[in-house]
Scaffold this motif. Structure first.
Motif, mmCIF file in Angstrom:
data_model
loop_
_atom_site.group_PDB
_atom_site.id
_atom_site.type_symbol
_atom_site.label_atom_id
_atom_site.label_comp_id
_atom_site.label_asym_id
_atom_site.label_seq_id
_atom_site.Cartn_x
_atom_site.Cartn_y
_atom_site.Cartn_z
ATOM 1 N N GLN A 54 0.755 -1.120 0.010
ATOM 2 C CA GLN A 54 -0.006 0.005 -0.033
ATOM 3 C C GLN A 54 0.936 1.268 0.099
ATOM 4 N N LEU A 55 1.910 1.198 0.946
ATOM 5 C CA LEU A 55 2.821 2.460 0.841
ATOM 6 C C LEU A 55 3.545 2.531 -0.332
ATOM 7 N N ALA A 56 3.971 1.423 -1.037
ATOM 8 C CA ALA A 56 4.766 1.556 -2.336
ATOM 9 C C ALA A 56 3.972 2.251 -3.386
ATOM 10 N N VAL A 57 2.955 1.683 -3.547
ATOM 11 C CA VAL A 57 1.951 2.269 -4.408
ATOM 12 C C VAL A 57 1.511 3.798 -4.199
ATOM 13 N N GLY A 58 0.966 3.948 -2.913
ATOM 14 C CA GLY A 58 0.725 5.258 -2.303
ATOM 15 C C GLY A 58 1.754 6.416 -2.575
ATOM 16 N N ASN A 59 2.881 6.035 -2.460
ATOM 17 C CA ASN A 59 4.039 6.922 -2.569
ATOM 18 C C ASN A 59 3.894 7.425 -3.763
ATOM 19 N N ILE A 60 3.846 6.585 -4.738
ATOM 20 C CA ILE A 60 4.069 6.911 -6.272
ATOM 21 C C ILE A 60 2.987 7.769 -6.728
ATOM 22 N N LEU A 61 1.606 7.263 -6.293
ATOM 23 C CA LEU A 61 0.536 8.169 -6.801
ATOM 24 C C LEU A 61 0.548 9.372 -5.839
ATOM 25 N N GLY A 62 0.710 9.337 -4.903
ATOM 26 C CA GLY A 62 0.921 10.724 -4.000
ATOM 27 C C GLY A 62 1.676 11.789 -4.499
ATOM 28 N N SER A 63 2.930 11.005 -4.647
ATOM 29 C CA SER A 63 3.904 11.865 -5.225
ATOM 30 C C SER A 63 3.561 12.545 -6.562
ATOM 31 N N ASN A 64 2.800 11.956 -7.422
ATOM 32 C CA ASN A 64 2.496 12.453 -8.835
ATOM 33 C C ASN A 64 1.476 13.574 -8.522
ATOM 34 N N LEU A 65 0.642 13.245 -7.518
ATOM 35 C CA LEU A 65 -0.231 14.347 -7.251
ATOM 36 C C LEU A 65 0.189 15.724 -6.687
ATOM 37 N N PHE A 66 1.399 15.227 -5.798
ATOM 38 C CA PHE A 66 2.106 16.657 -4.922
ATOM 39 C C PHE A 66 2.911 17.383 -6.087
ATOM 40 N N ASN A 67 3.397 16.461 -6.785
ATOM 41 C CA ASN A 67 4.253 17.301 -7.836
ATOM 42 C C ASN A 67 3.522 18.209 -8.609
ATOM 43 N N LEU A 68 2.151 17.974 -8.811
ATOM 44 C CA LEU A 68 1.283 18.984 -9.738
ATOM 45 C C LEU A 68 1.286 20.320 -8.892
ATOM 46 N N LEU A 69 1.431 20.477 -7.505
ATOM 47 C CA LEU A 69 1.424 21.671 -6.770
ATOM 48 C C LEU A 69 2.721 22.656 -7.186
ATOM 49 N N ILE A 70 3.675 21.889 -7.636
ATOM 50 C CA ILE A 70 4.927 22.597 -7.924
ATOM 51 C C ILE A 70 4.810 23.412 -9.284
ATOM 52 N N LEU A 71 3.932 23.315 -9.960
ATOM 53 C CA LEU A 71 3.442 24.184 -11.014
ATOM 54 C C LEU A 71 2.899 25.614 -10.436
ATOM 55 N N ILE A 72 2.012 25.368 -9.269
ATOM 56 C CA ILE A 72 1.518 26.780 -8.559
ATOM 57 C C ILE A 72 2.760 27.511 -8.323
ATOM 58 N N VAL A 73 3.875 26.745 -7.439
ATOM 59 C CA VAL A 73 5.024 27.477 -7.009
ATOM 60 C C VAL A 73 5.635 28.098 -8.193
ATOM 61 N N SER A 74 5.797 27.516 -9.293
ATOM 62 C CA SER A 74 6.849 27.685 -10.355
ATOM 63 C C SER A 74 6.120 29.008 -10.975
ATOM 64 N N ASP A 75 4.731 28.930 -11.066
ATOM 65 C CA ASP A 75 3.894 30.027 -11.636
ATOM 66 C C ASP A 75 3.891 31.178 -10.752
ATOM 67 N N ILE A 76 4.038 31.268 -9.617
ATOM 68 C CA ILE A 76 4.122 32.387 -8.773
ATOM 69 C C ILE A 76 5.562 32.842 -8.817
ATOM 70 N N ALA A 77 6.557 32.281 -8.986
ATOM 71 C CA ALA A 77 7.759 32.723 -9.362
ATOM 72 C C ALA A 77 8.242 32.909 -10.483
ATOM 73 N N TYR A 78 7.407 32.790 -11.533
ATOM 74 C CA TYR A 78 7.588 33.284 -12.841
ATOM 75 C C TYR A 78 6.758 34.434 -13.236
ATOM 76 N N ARG A 79 7.316 35.603 -13.236
ATOM 77 C CA ARG A 79 6.916 37.088 -13.350
ATOM 78 C C ARG A 79 6.377 37.649 -14.647
ATOM 79 N N ASN A 80 6.619 36.700 -15.681
ATOM 80 C CA ASN A 80 6.033 37.109 -16.901
ATOM 81 C C ASN A 80 4.938 36.612 -17.267
ATOM 82 N N GLY A 81 3.974 36.571 -16.601
ATOM 83 C CA GLY A 81 2.321 35.996 -16.840
ATOM 84 C C GLY A 81 2.224 34.532 -16.431
ATOM 85 N N SER A 82 1.377 33.910 -17.017
ATOM 86 C CA SER A 82 1.298 32.272 -16.670
ATOM 87 C C SER A 82 2.235 31.685 -17.207
#
Length: 330
Positions: free
Chosen positions: A240-268
């Protein structure tokens, strides 16, 4: 020289990420502020820190394609990791023992990826305080989706606790863990930044697109810590942890797009990437669909034991084909 720099940066990123996870586990177990929840949050942040660092550095060096393709390339590579281990350990048939509720995480990740792909293909360019509207929608859907998942699914906290009780040792003091966590985080910040800079240089020197470099070279390097995590979980029969770690990481990684967009100052940030990035996102969507189909088929005994490894084999084949396609069109 840049290739040596990339390899060294990748090696230090993997090493420090593994150390960071270990120290995060100790801190979470030994502190009274949050107990296992603190450990879970620290661990999630620790395993995703390489992706965060590389994406933010990509924004800093004005290469948004690496920032975005790194996220989706990591998600592709993570599913490949799961498929390879499922194939290698096919006699254990561990995917047949996974609660179908795990699929809800994959469904949410799939839907959020569709949102981002739509924004990339349509060139949607509406901003609020210089942040793309799609990022606000992404965050809202993430919060709502996680609330739904948390009500119906065994918490990652319980899974982490189960694994921790099996493998954690008490040889490291809390003070050592805090110091080690800080040092490892600094090393990851430096190594992850170097990984992006050298990756950008390789793209320029070879003529390869930044999206290809981000999707495979950088994403593969930053996802290697997940290999260790999944391997340990499987050896402990904590599937359960092995699969949950992969699927959870994939979901969490998408939040990085938000952080990257905030850091990017030339629009979206999504309007600044080449539409070819959609190939990477699309390939990730296909891989998610295969995993979801695998969950459904195994739950309803639609796959005979002799063909158990066929979904994982298909994932590996699709990943290789996607690599060739992305290389051709990016």
């Amino acid at each position: 020289m840049i290739y040596i720099g990339f390899i060294l940066a990748a090696a230090f990123t993997v090493w420090s990420a593994v150390k960071l996870s270990s120290f995060a586990d100790v801190i979470g177990e030994r502190t009274s502020l949050g107990g296992m929840m603190a450990g879970t949050l620290l661990l999630a942040g620790a395993t995703s820190l390489p992706e965060v660092t590389t994406s933010l550095t990509a924004v800093y060096v004005e290469n948004p394609e690496i920032a975005v393709s790194n996220v989706f390339g990591s998600n592709m590579f993570n599913i490949l990791i799961l498929a390879v281990f499922d194939f290698v350990y096919r006699r254990k048939m561990f995917m047949s023992q996974i609660d179908f509720a795990q699929g809800r995480t994959a469904i949410l990740s799939f839907l959020l990826s569709v949102l981002i792909m739509t924004a990339v293909l349509t060139g949607f360019d509406k901003n609020i305080i210089n942040i793309g509207v799609e990022m606000f929608i992404l965050l809202l859907l993430y919060i709502v989706g996680m609330r739904i998942i948390s009500r119906k699914q065994t918490s990652l906290n319980d899974l982490a606790k189960s694994a921790t009780e099996n493998y954690h040792t008490r040889a490291i003091s809390l003070q050592q863990a805090k110091k080690g966590f800080f040092i490892s985080a600094v090393i990851i910040f430096i190594a992850g930044s170097l990984l992006t800079v050298t990756g950008d240089a390789i793209a320029e020197a070879t003529g390869l697109s930044s999206s290809f470099i981000g999707t495979f070279l950088i994403a593969g390097a930053t996802s290697l810590p997940e290999v260790i995590t999944v391997l340990v979980a499987i050896q402990l029969t904590n599937y359960q942890l092995a699969v949950g770690n992969i699927l959870g990481s994939n979901l969490f990684n998408l939040l990085i797009l938000i952080v990257s967009d905030i850091a990017y100052r030339n629009g979206s940030i999504l309007t600044a990437v080449d539409p070819a990035v959609a190939w990477t996102i699309g390939a990730g969507l296909v891989l998610h669909l295969i995993v979801l189909s695998q969950f459904f088929a195994l739950k309803h005994n639609l796959i005979p034991k002799t063909a158990y490894a066929s979904p994982s084999t298909l994932i590996i084949i699709v990943y290789l084909i996607a690599s060739a396609v992305i290389f051709t069109f990016s």
